[in-house]
Design an enzyme around this catalytic site. Sequence first.
Site, PDB file in Angstrom:
ATOM      1  N   GLN A   1      -0.481   6.841 -10.648  1.00 41.72           N
ATOM      2  CA  GLN A   1      -1.711   6.770  -9.861  1.00 41.72           C
ATOM      3  C   GLN A   1      -1.759   7.640  -8.610  1.00 41.72           C
ATOM      4  O   GLN A   1      -2.795   8.235  -8.308  1.00 41.72           O
ATOM      5  CB  GLN A   1      -1.948   5.306  -9.472  1.00 41.72           C
ATOM      6  CG  GLN A   1      -3.200   5.054  -8.666  1.00 41.72           C
ATOM      7  CD  GLN A   1      -3.343   3.584  -8.330  1.00 41.72           C
ATOM      8  OE1 GLN A   1      -3.775   2.805  -9.158  1.00 41.72           O
ATOM      9  NE2 GLN A   1      -2.940   3.200  -7.133  1.00 41.72           N
TER      10      GLN A   1
ATOM     11  N   GLU B   1      -9.617   8.395  -3.599  1.00 34.36           N
ATOM     12  CA  GLU B   1      -9.013   8.284  -2.266  1.00 34.36           C
ATOM     13  C   GLU B   1      -8.883   9.648  -1.592  1.00 34.36           C
ATOM     14  O   GLU B   1      -8.108   9.819  -0.655  1.00 34.36           O
ATOM     15  CB  GLU B   1      -7.644   7.601  -2.368  1.00 34.36           C
ATOM     16  CG  GLU B   1      -7.756   6.181  -2.895  1.00 34.36           C
ATOM     17  CD  GLU B   1      -6.517   5.353  -2.667  1.00 34.36           C
ATOM     18  OE1 GLU B   1      -5.547   5.837  -2.059  1.00 34.36           O
ATOM     19  OE2 GLU B   1      -6.512   4.194  -3.101  1.00 34.36           O
TER      20      GLU B   1
ATOM     21  N   ASP C   1       3.105   6.283  -6.152  1.00 33.55           N
ATOM     22  CA  ASP C   1       2.656   4.944  -6.550  1.00 33.55           C
ATOM     23  C   ASP C   1       2.366   5.022  -8.040  1.00 33.55           C
ATOM     24  O   ASP C   1       1.341   5.559  -8.449  1.00 33.55           O
ATOM     25  CB  ASP C   1       1.402   4.519  -5.770  1.00 33.55           C
ATOM     26  CG  ASP C   1       0.904   3.140  -6.216  1.00 33.55           C
ATOM     27  OD1 ASP C   1       1.569   2.513  -7.065  1.00 33.55           O
ATOM     28  OD2 ASP C   1      -0.155   2.691  -5.716  1.00 33.55           O
TER      29      ASP C   1
ATOM     30  N   GLU D   1       6.361   3.193  -5.571  1.00 32.27           N
ATOM     31  CA  GLU D   1       5.639   1.917  -5.531  1.00 32.27           C
ATOM     32  C   GLU D   1       5.289   1.501  -6.955  1.00 32.27           C
ATOM     33  O   GLU D   1       4.946   2.354  -7.780  1.00 32.27           O
ATOM     34  CB  GLU D   1       4.365   2.120  -4.699  1.00 32.27           C
ATOM     35  CG  GLU D   1       3.471   0.894  -4.588  1.00 32.27           C
ATOM     36  CD  GLU D   1       2.197   1.213  -3.803  1.00 32.27           C
ATOM     37  OE1 GLU D   1       2.247   2.071  -2.898  1.00 32.27           O
ATOM     38  OE2 GLU D   1       1.154   0.616  -4.114  1.00 32.27           O
TER      39      GLU D   1
ATOM     40  N   ASP E   1       3.737  -3.712  -4.973  1.00 31.92           N
ATOM     41  CA  ASP E   1       2.310  -3.895  -4.671  1.00 31.92           C
ATOM     42  C   ASP E   1       1.770  -4.967  -5.626  1.00 31.92           C
ATOM     43  O   ASP E   1       1.659  -6.135  -5.251  1.00 31.92           O
ATOM     44  CB  ASP E   1       1.591  -2.549  -4.831  1.00 31.92           C
ATOM     45  CG  ASP E   1       0.073  -2.644  -4.737  1.00 31.92           C
ATOM     46  OD1 ASP E   1      -0.433  -3.702  -4.340  1.00 31.92           O
ATOM     47  OD2 ASP E   1      -0.623  -1.656  -5.069  1.00 31.92           O
TER      48      ASP E   1
ATOM     49  N   LYS F   1      -1.689  -5.797   1.619  1.00 32.86           N
ATOM     50  CA  LYS F   1      -3.142  -5.603   1.528  1.00 32.86           C
ATOM     51  C   LYS F   1      -3.784  -6.964   1.794  1.00 32.86           C
ATOM     52  O   LYS F   1      -3.580  -7.897   1.006  1.00 32.86           O
ATOM     53  CB  LYS F   1      -3.529  -5.148   0.129  1.00 32.86           C
ATOM     54  CG  LYS F   1      -3.059  -3.756  -0.275  1.00 32.86           C
ATOM     55  CD  LYS F   1      -3.257  -3.627  -1.774  1.00 32.86           C
ATOM     56  CE  LYS F   1      -3.126  -2.209  -2.278  1.00 32.86           C
ATOM     57  NZ  LYS F   1      -3.052  -2.201  -3.769  1.00 32.86           N
TER      58      LYS F   1
ATOM     59  N   ARG G   1      -7.530  -0.148   0.357  1.00 35.97           N
ATOM     60  CA  ARG G   1      -7.800  -0.214  -1.071  1.00 35.97           C
ATOM     61  C   ARG G   1      -8.491   1.072  -1.503  1.00 35.97           C
ATOM     62  O   ARG G   1      -8.952   1.850  -0.685  1.00 35.97           O
ATOM     63  CB  ARG G   1      -8.712  -1.411  -1.415  1.00 35.97           C
ATOM     64  CG  ARG G   1      -8.140  -2.781  -1.089  1.00 35.97           C
ATOM     65  CD  ARG G   1      -6.758  -3.048  -1.625  1.00 35.97           C
ATOM     66  NE  ARG G   1      -6.584  -2.955  -3.056  1.00 35.97           N
ATOM     67  CZ  ARG G   1      -6.350  -3.966  -3.887  1.00 35.97           C
ATOM     68  NH1 ARG G   1      -6.288  -5.194  -3.418  1.00 35.97           N
ATOM     69  NH2 ARG G   1      -6.150  -3.774  -5.170  1.00 35.97           N
ATOM     70  N   SER G   2      -8.585   1.252  -2.822  1.00 36.50           N
ATOM     71  CA  SER G   2      -9.277   2.451  -3.304  1.00 36.50           C
ATOM     72  C   SER G   2     -10.780   2.349  -3.048  1.00 36.50           C
ATOM     73  O   SER G   2     -11.452   3.360  -2.843  1.00 36.50           O
ATOM     74  CB  SER G   2      -8.982   2.672  -4.776  1.00 36.50           C
ATOM     75  OG  SER G   2      -9.211   1.495  -5.513  1.00 36.50           O
TER      76      SER G   2
ATOM     77  N   LYS H   1      -0.770   3.415   4.508  1.00 38.88           N
ATOM     78  CA  LYS H   1      -1.256   4.181   3.353  1.00 38.88           C
ATOM     79  C   LYS H   1      -2.747   3.915   3.192  1.00 38.88           C
ATOM     80  O   LYS H   1      -3.154   2.791   2.888  1.00 38.88           O
ATOM     81  CB  LYS H   1      -0.502   3.719   2.093  1.00 38.88           C
ATOM     82  CG  LYS H   1      -0.894   4.462   0.839  1.00 38.88           C
ATOM     83  CD  LYS H   1      -0.103   3.951  -0.360  1.00 38.88           C
ATOM     84  CE  LYS H   1      -0.976   3.107  -1.248  1.00 38.88           C
ATOM     85  NZ  LYS H   1      -0.514   2.945  -2.623  1.00 38.88           N
TER      86      LYS H   1
END
Length: 433
Positions: free
Chosen positions: A164, A208, A245, A288, A315, A340, A369-370, A391
């Site tokens: 990702q 992102e 990630d 990640e 995560d 998060k 978050r995205s 991040k």
Amino acid sequence: MIRSRIEQVQAWEALDSRGRPTVAARVQLAGGATGTTRVPSGASAGSHEAKELRDGGDRYQGYGVRAAVAGVTEVIAPAVIGLDAAELITVDAAIADAQQDAGEDRVGANSTLAVSIASALAAAAEAGTDLARWLAGDGPLQLPLPMINIVSGGAHAGSAIDLQDFLVVPHGADSFAEAIEWAQAVRQRATEVAQRRGFAEAVLVADEGGLGLRLDSNEAAIGLVVEAIEAAGLTPGEQASVAIDAAATEFYADGAYHLAAEGRVLAAEELITDYAGWLDRYPIVSIEDPLAEDDWAGWQLITERLAGRCDLIGDDLFVTQRDRLDRGIAEHCGTSILIKVNQNGLLSRTQDVIRAAQQAGFRTVVSARSGETEDAWVADLAVGWRAGQLKVGSTHRSERTAKWNRVLELEATTDTTFAHPFPGAAEGSVRLA
Ligand code: 2PG
Ligand code: MG
């Protein structure tokens, strides 16, 4: 009069960076201070995350949050009005009780988080300070090391590649401002390198702000980031390294890892061998979600094999939940946790998770978050909680830069120190700071 007593709670639908509705809320205190927030939303969400409530049906393609908004105004508001917003734990307990009584089909994590964050913002404003300072208490604030998205795949870029995020970590920088300057140079050079190789789509940005390229392999994305680091005039490994990630839950099915872009299906052990090979060939400081959210055995194996060589960040594995973190600590799964708040649903409970991780010697990465908004408070959380890293995506797109700009503001205007979570990175191994 208690000036920080909650007097009014309002909520409505707003839009996030994907053009989807999200819950917005405003909390007003007796003294007149207010806190307003909009809630973020993930795409590669773990199945153990606190659940956001979506309306379904035709409106907004099913993503509407009218029910979650009603959960705020009809269920949470009556439960928190009259409480002291300065008492975050009390407010959050009332929110949690109200949710439990009404049920998760009436009050989602997007409802609870909106009020939890808005109350904290209002309390900080009433105290004449900002959220970072309000959470940190006394002493200099610590700015996190940023990790910046360069190449995107998976659910954030139409599955152009399987993994990702491929990020740059400018760990050799002396300040947050320098780290951002280096990362921006790497991001620009990555576009140029990709264009030279014939990727016309290198001018477009993924969810992102990273590059969404149809590369031949996942490993090619690592090579591209390293090349961009060099093209930016930086020394890979010494000044800046790569972070990945993998978001492996997204390509895990029937007990195996399916790298569709490469036409390969791997067992956990084979995937770990791939990662180990990458660590031999590239300067990588962290991976990640290298394995799927419930592959505890795989996580144990990778931690045993690779923990001394790079950071292993959970995560989807931990989903910012205390019970899953405690299990990970007890069973030696991972070395670091992604934090998060919307995976958890409440600010004080999230604070409890990051504190427990820090006490256990885990490294901590606060993450957006995205699906994001123009809100910047996630930067205040990273600073206030003294997280090692932050991040929030790339150096492109305003919902991303809002967060970097907030840390830059704190660095320029306040007494701060700068986190150095990777003191051993230049020597090729990661040591806990
Ligand atoms: C992640 C996040 C942010 P999402 O996986 O770490 O990059 O993605 O918000 O889609 O879960
Ligand atoms: Mg992730």
